[in-house]
Design an enzyme around this catalytic site. Structure first.
Site: not given
Length: 153
Positions: A22, A56, A80, A82, A85-86, A88, A113, A127
């Site tokens: 993802f 992840a 990754a 990111i 808006g929730t 999650h 990690f 990053r």
């Protein structure tokens, strides 16, 4: 007094990369950084195994199976997450880091990690090889050094 310290030599180390697909437009740079780091430090691509997982959240269970196999001197978790808006993000990021830590402690195999947990796409890009370096490289160096420390204890 004896001091045990790791080195950054990857020669002969078998390294497993567990990779969350993802956000692959970011993760691909982390993977490249990890592989380049191993090779630059004397490792061989023949001793690197990549295991791809959906995201992840799935990394810890696969890292656990990899660690239990006895095939790896070190495992590098790359992905990754990111923020959206929730909530999650909080669940996925939290469980991922907790699970990876448990795998390392329970197995005795270093699991580094390299999962970005960021608020914005710009932070992820920074990053993954621009302003803030490549976290895939950095966590791979930590995995190499830790594997070498453990071999001495």
């Amino acid at each position: 007094m004896k001091i045990i310290e790791g080195n950054l030599t990857a020669q002969g180390l078998k390294v497993g990369l567990v990779i969350g697909r993802f956000n692959s437009f970011i993760v691909d740079s982390l993977v490249k950084g990890a592989i380049d780091t191993i090779v630059r430090h004397g490792g061989s691509e023949d001793n690197i195994e990549q295991v791809l997982v959906p995201g992840a959240f799935e990394i810890p269970i696969v890292a656990q199976k990899m660690a239990a196999s006895g095939k790896y001197d070190a495992i590098v978790a790359l992905g990754a997450v990111i923020r959206g808006g929730t909530p999650h993000f909080d669940y996925v990021a939290g469980e991922c880091v907790k699970g990876i830590g448990q795998v390392a402690l329970n197995s005795g195999v270093p699991v580094s990690f390299g999962v970005l947990t960021v608020d914005t796409i710009d932070q992820a890009i920074e990053r993954a090889g621009t302003k803030a370096g490549n976290k895939g490289e950095e966590c791979t160096l930590a995995a190499i050094e830790t594997a070498n420390v453990l071999k001495q204890i």
